[in-house]
Design an enzyme around this catalytic site. Structure first.
Site, short mmCIF file in Angstrom:
data_model
loop_
_atom_site.label_atom_id
_atom_site.label_comp_id
_atom_site.label_asym_id
_atom_site.label_seq_id
_atom_site.Cartn_x
_atom_site.Cartn_y
_atom_site.Cartn_z
N ASP A 13 0.87 -1.18 0.00
CA ASP A 13 0.00 0.00 0.00
C ASP A 13 0.90 1.23 0.00
O ASP A 13 2.11 1.13 0.23
CB ASP A 13 -0.88 0.00 1.26
CG ASP A 13 -1.75 1.25 1.37
OD1 ASP A 13 -2.35 1.65 0.36
OD2 ASP A 13 -1.82 1.86 2.46
N SER A 14 0.29 2.40 -0.17
CA SER A 14 1.05 3.64 -0.11
C SER A 14 1.50 3.95 1.32
O SER A 14 2.34 4.81 1.52
CB SER A 14 0.18 4.79 -0.62
OG SER A 14 -1.03 4.83 0.11
N CYS A 76 -4.27 -1.32 -1.93
CA CYS A 76 -4.45 0.12 -2.07
C CYS A 76 -5.44 0.31 -3.22
O CYS A 76 -5.21 -0.22 -4.33
CB CYS A 76 -3.11 0.76 -2.41
SG CYS A 76 -3.19 2.51 -2.83
N GLU A 155 -4.33 9.02 9.56
CA GLU A 155 -2.91 8.89 9.91
C GLU A 155 -2.59 9.66 11.19
O GLU A 155 -1.69 9.30 11.94
CB GLU A 155 -2.03 9.38 8.76
CG GLU A 155 -2.32 8.58 7.51
CD GLU A 155 -1.11 8.08 6.76
OE1 GLU A 155 -0.04 8.67 6.90
OE2 GLU A 155 -1.26 7.07 6.04
N CYS A 187 -11.14 3.21 -0.04
CA CYS A 187 -9.76 3.59 0.26
C CYS A 187 -9.41 2.79 1.50
O CYS A 187 -10.23 2.71 2.44
CB CYS A 187 -9.67 5.09 0.52
SG CYS A 187 -8.10 5.59 1.24
N HIS A 189 -7.69 3.25 3.99
CA HIS A 189 -7.67 3.94 5.28
C HIS A 189 -9.08 4.00 5.91
O HIS A 189 -9.22 4.11 7.12
CB HIS A 189 -7.20 5.38 5.13
CG HIS A 189 -5.71 5.54 4.99
ND1 HIS A 189 -5.01 5.10 3.90
CD2 HIS A 189 -4.80 6.11 5.82
CE1 HIS A 189 -3.73 5.40 4.05
NE2 HIS A 189 -3.58 6.03 5.21
N1 DGL Z 1 -4.40 3.57 0.63
C1 DGL Z 1 -4.78 4.43 -0.43
C2 DGL Z 1 -6.02 3.88 -1.15
O1 DGL Z 1 -6.57 2.87 -0.77
C3 DGL Z 1 -5.11 5.81 0.04
C4 DGL Z 1 -3.97 6.60 0.58
C5 DGL Z 1 -3.23 7.39 -0.47
O2 DGL Z 1 -3.76 8.37 -1.01
O3 DGL Z 1 -2.10 6.99 -0.74
O4 DGL Z 1 -6.44 4.45 -2.13
#
Ligand code: DGL
Length: 274
Positions: A13-14, A76, A155, A187, A189
């Protein structure tokens, strides 16, 4: 190429968001070992272009291959929406993302055929959720809404804060006005805001967390390919490994807070070198 069935699953993931997917994999596939990579140096992906997200994703895939993974999960939504199709064609390993499983789950959940999707700007712009949903069920109408402030709030740990609630109310009002009965948390998060979001939209709206269905899709895929781990068992649980491209201590603490396993350490990876 023969793939070792006892090798780990690569999950990336990011940043920390994909840990919600890793958590579902741990719960639903307890014998599988995970190698997780969080691109904490380059988060967020959600406001970046397809070319950039694809370049980052390719580097991470190359890194995960050095860890001898047997399959990869793009945990992600943004990278799943912008990079999965291309990487799938280039890779000699099974790979899945979170968008397709999330879309399938939402189609099953809706009763009035009106689905909302909240996600990053890039995921909404890709239009992939509406496309996949309408491929499965053309009568469904999908309403998308980018919620860029949610990622930094999560976060920051403000998952039950009145400020976050106020922002969620503003973002979600336009979807609620469309009379949706299902809301995709598009997303990785956002599942960490689940309680707060349920309070904002009300109990009559079903929240869809694509992470759960992604773990089920992974389970089916490994079974089909005869790649389920047979080495670990309930008595000998796998030891997962965590890597990040920056702020490893912060990442470790976050991971320890949400995962159902011990997170001993997180190693730093210079991901631009891959
Ligand atoms: N984890 C990313 C997603 O599911 C969101 C966070 C980001 O913008 O990097 O899209």
């Amino acid at each position: 190429m023969t793939i070792d069935r006892n090798a780990p699953i690569g999950v990336f993931d990011s940043g920390v968001g994909g840990l919600t997917v890793a958590r579902e994999i741990m719960r639903n596939l307890p014998n599988e070992k995970i190698v997780y990579f969080g691109d904490t140096a380059r988060v967020p992906y959600g406001s970046k272009s397809r070319n950039t997200v694809l370049r980052y994703s390719r580097q991470i895939v190359r890194f995960l291959k050095t860890q001898n993974v047997k399959a990869i999960v793009i945990a992600c939504n943004t990278a799943s929406a912008l990079a999965l199709d291309t990487i799938e064609q280039e890779l000699d390993l099974p790979i899945i993302g979170v968008v397709k499983p999330g879309a399938s789950m939402a189609v099953k959940a809706t009763r009035n055929n009106r689905i909302g999707v909240i996600a990053t700007q890039s995921t909404i712009m890709s239009n992939l959720y509406p496309t996949l949903i309408q491929e499965r069920h053309p009568e469904i109408t999908v309403f998308g809404k980018a919620c860029p402030l949610f990622v930094p709030l999560v976060e920051e740990g403000w998952t039950r804060d009145p400020v976050t609630e106020e922002i969620a109310g503003r973002y979600l009002k336009e979807l609620m006005d469309k009379d949706i009965d299902t809301l995709i948390l598009g997303c990785t998060h956002y599942p960490l805001l689940r309680h707060l979001l349920q309070g904002v939209v009300g109990e009559h709206v079903t929240l869809v967390n694509p992470a759960y269905e992604t773990a089920q899709a992974l389970k089916r895929l490994l079974r089909e390919l005869d790649l389920e781990n047979i080495e670990n068992s309930e008595l000998q649980l796998p030891e997962h490994q965590f890597y990040a491209s920056d702020a490893v201590e912060k990442f470790r603490d976050y991971a320890a807070g949400i995962l159902p396993c011990e997170v001993r350490s997180t190693e730093l990876v210079a991901i631009e070198n891959y």
